[in-house]
Write an enzyme that holds these catalytic residues in place. Structure first.
Site, PDB file in Angstrom:
ATOM      1  N   ARG A  33       8.819  -8.600   1.817  1.00 54.89           N
ATOM      2  CA  ARG A  33       8.114  -8.632   0.541  1.00 54.89           C
ATOM      3  C   ARG A  33       8.997  -9.317  -0.501  1.00 54.89           C
ATOM      4  O   ARG A  33      10.223  -9.234  -0.432  1.00 54.89           O
ATOM      5  CB  ARG A  33       7.787  -7.214   0.070  1.00 54.89           C
ATOM      6  CG  ARG A  33       6.898  -6.433   1.020  1.00 54.89           C
ATOM      7  CD  ARG A  33       6.754  -4.978   0.597  1.00 54.89           C
ATOM      8  NE  ARG A  33       5.907  -4.217   1.521  1.00 54.89           N
ATOM      9  CZ  ARG A  33       6.356  -3.588   2.602  1.00 54.89           C
ATOM     10  NH1 ARG A  33       7.657  -3.614   2.894  1.00 54.89           N
ATOM     11  NH2 ARG A  33       5.520  -2.932   3.390  1.00 54.89           N
ATOM     12  N   LYS A  40       9.508   0.033   1.399  1.00 53.55           N
ATOM     13  CA  LYS A  40       8.807   1.116   0.720  1.00 53.55           C
ATOM     14  C   LYS A  40       9.348   2.465   1.168  1.00 53.55           C
ATOM     15  O   LYS A  40       9.627   2.666   2.339  1.00 53.55           O
ATOM     16  CB  LYS A  40       7.308   1.027   1.025  1.00 53.55           C
ATOM     17  CG  LYS A  40       6.617  -0.155   0.354  1.00 53.55           C
ATOM     18  CD  LYS A  40       5.125  -0.129   0.602  1.00 53.55           C
ATOM     19  CE  LYS A  40       4.414  -1.238  -0.149  1.00 53.55           C
ATOM     20  NZ  LYS A  40       2.955  -1.215   0.069  1.00 53.55           N
ATOM     21  N   HIS A  52       2.850 -12.704  -2.368  1.00 58.23           N
ATOM     22  CA  HIS A  52       2.550 -12.063  -1.088  1.00 58.23           C
ATOM     23  C   HIS A  52       1.975 -13.065  -0.092  1.00 58.23           C
ATOM     24  O   HIS A  52       1.976 -12.813   1.115  1.00 58.23           O
ATOM     25  CB  HIS A  52       1.555 -10.917  -1.312  1.00 58.23           C
ATOM     26  CG  HIS A  52       1.948  -9.645  -0.630  1.00 58.23           C
ATOM     27  ND1 HIS A  52       3.182  -9.047  -0.801  1.00 58.23           N
ATOM     28  CD2 HIS A  52       1.279  -8.854   0.244  1.00 58.23           C
ATOM     29  CE1 HIS A  52       3.242  -7.946  -0.078  1.00 58.23           C
ATOM     30  NE2 HIS A  52       2.107  -7.807   0.575  1.00 58.23           N
ATOM     31  N   ARG A  62       4.360 -14.116   2.607  1.00 58.31           N
ATOM     32  CA  ARG A  62       4.476 -13.068   3.628  1.00 58.31           C
ATOM     33  C   ARG A  62       3.263 -13.118   4.571  1.00 58.31           C
ATOM     34  O   ARG A  62       3.412 -13.001   5.789  1.00 58.31           O
ATOM     35  CB  ARG A  62       4.579 -11.723   2.925  1.00 58.31           C
ATOM     36  CG  ARG A  62       4.595 -10.474   3.803  1.00 58.31           C
ATOM     37  CD  ARG A  62       4.891  -9.291   2.899  1.00 58.31           C
ATOM     38  NE  ARG A  62       4.471  -8.021   3.436  1.00 58.31           N
ATOM     39  CZ  ARG A  62       5.215  -7.216   4.192  1.00 58.31           C
ATOM     40  NH1 ARG A  62       6.428  -7.610   4.552  1.00 58.31           N
ATOM     41  NH2 ARG A  62       4.774  -6.052   4.599  1.00 58.31           N
ATOM     42  N   HIS A  85       5.377  -2.406   8.286  1.00 58.20           N
ATOM     43  CA  HIS A  85       4.144  -1.622   8.157  1.00 58.20           C
ATOM     44  C   HIS A  85       4.289  -0.294   8.893  1.00 58.20           C
ATOM     45  O   HIS A  85       4.734  -0.271  10.037  1.00 58.20           O
ATOM     46  CB  HIS A  85       2.953  -2.389   8.754  1.00 58.20           C
ATOM     47  CG  HIS A  85       2.500  -3.551   7.932  1.00 58.20           C
ATOM     48  ND1 HIS A  85       1.751  -4.589   8.439  1.00 58.20           N
ATOM     49  CD2 HIS A  85       2.687  -3.839   6.612  1.00 58.20           C
ATOM     50  CE1 HIS A  85       1.503  -5.460   7.474  1.00 58.20           C
ATOM     51  NE2 HIS A  85       2.053  -5.030   6.366  1.00 58.20           N
ATOM     52  N   TYR A 121      -4.405  -9.428  10.430  1.00 53.96           N
ATOM     53  CA  TYR A 121      -4.105 -10.819  10.758  1.00 53.96           C
ATOM     54  C   TYR A 121      -4.813 -11.289  12.023  1.00 53.96           C
ATOM     55  O   TYR A 121      -4.906 -12.487  12.264  1.00 53.96           O
ATOM     56  CB  TYR A 121      -2.587 -11.007  10.879  1.00 53.96           C
ATOM     57  CG  TYR A 121      -1.883 -10.685   9.586  1.00 53.96           C
ATOM     58  CD1 TYR A 121      -1.953 -11.564   8.513  1.00 53.96           C
ATOM     59  CD2 TYR A 121      -1.199  -9.491   9.407  1.00 53.96           C
ATOM     60  CE1 TYR A 121      -1.347 -11.265   7.301  1.00 53.96           C
ATOM     61  CE2 TYR A 121      -0.592  -9.180   8.206  1.00 53.96           C
ATOM     62  CZ  TYR A 121      -0.676 -10.081   7.161  1.00 53.96           C
ATOM     63  OH  TYR A 121      -0.083  -9.769   5.967  1.00 53.96           O
TER      64      TYR A 121
END
Length: 294
Positions: free
Chosen positions: A147, A171, A240, A243, A266, A275
């Site tokens: 990110r 995160k 983003h 990415r 993730h 995706y």
């Protein structure tokens, strides 16, 4: 629960998010904004007690004023707050438990094609150390899929140029090690060399602005928008988007979803599976080449 008590406990919730959960600054800001808005509504209500009816009344009051994605986020913030209160023993029952998040349309991520991504990177100027910094950060994001906020949070000790890997804090403070390529390494080396000559060496942050402070997300976004226009790229991609381009190109190149999930950081595979919808053309191409009866 009484509404004055609820407001008091919101401060404890914010401290929990920052100190225990370790959420990102932008996430913290979103939680606080959502809950402060909800609590302002609560304080205008004639009844002193806050229950599921209060929450429903709040949702109805803003339903037509905000996008469904924003409404869903606000509901999620409220539900997270009441879950926290229940877990800490401040509530015997969670009034938000029966509240459902509104269904929102899921938009496919925007991304650059390989040619567009290469054109963007190759068109970046290299006249001074700030130009080289821009090239280095965009090369690194595309090379790793991290990110933009993760790249901006990097310190000099996190990057290992000889081993071609970087330690990233994602995160929730989760750490992961990401490999990167020679293009990104060379761009970072040139940037650090020229930054040192310009008297900007020795800073702890890897990517700094002209004042020597850590480069901000807003600053990087302005840089990207400027160079998108100069490169003649008409797609309005946010940071983003680089990415997303990384993930799409990796999938098209044969990488499996589990590996891409690890690289992107993730927590759920379902997030990465977005995706597969983007790459349907590639899947159809493989099918046409491989299936014996079509």
């Amino acid at each position: 629960m009484q509404k004055d008590r609820l407001r008091e406990l919101s401060k404890e919730f914010y401290r929990y998010l920052k100190n225990e959960k370790g959420v990102a600054t932008n996430t913290q800001r979103a939680y606080e904004g959502d809950l402060d808005h909800f609590l302002k509504f609560v304080m205008t209500r004639p009844e002193d007690k806050v229950d599921h009816k209060t929450i429903r009344a709040y949702i109805q009051s803003i339903y037509r004023q905000v996008k469904k994605s924003s409404l869903s986020r606000k509901v999620s913030s409220i539900k997270a707050f009441f879950r926290f209160l229940k877990r800490k023993g401040y509530l015997s029952e969670n009034p938000a438990l029966i509240i459902k998040n509104p269904k929102i349309e899921k938009h496919l991520p925007k991304f650059y094609s390989v040619d567009e991504m290469f054109h963007f990177l190759d068109s970046l100027p290299a006249a001074n150390w700030l130009d080289l910094r821009n090239l280095a950060i965009f090369e690194l994001i595309y090379s790793t899929g991290m990110r933009a906020s993760e790249a901006l949070g990097l310190n000099l000790e996190d990057i290992h140029l000889e081993g071609l890997w970087v330690l990233v804090r994602g995160k929730g403070g989760k750490e992961r090690v990401l490999p990167f390529g020679a293009k990104a390494r060379d761009a970072i080396l040139k940037y650090l060399s020229l930054a040192g000559e310009a008297g900007q060496g020795g800073r702890r942050a890897l990517f700094i602005n002209a004042q020597g402070d850590r480069l901000s997300y807003r600053g990087l976004l302005k840089i990207m928008k400027k160079h998108q226009i100069q490169a003649g790229l008409l797609k309005n991609l946010a940071l983003h988007g680089i990415r997303h381009s990384f993930a799409t190109h990796m999938l098209n190149g044969g990488a499996d979803l589990r590996s891409i999930q690890e690289l992107l950081g993730h927590s759920k595979l379902s997030t990465t599976q977005r995706y597969t919808h983007i790459s349907i053309d590639k899947i159809m191409e493989i099918y046409d080449k491989a299936h014996p009866r079509r």
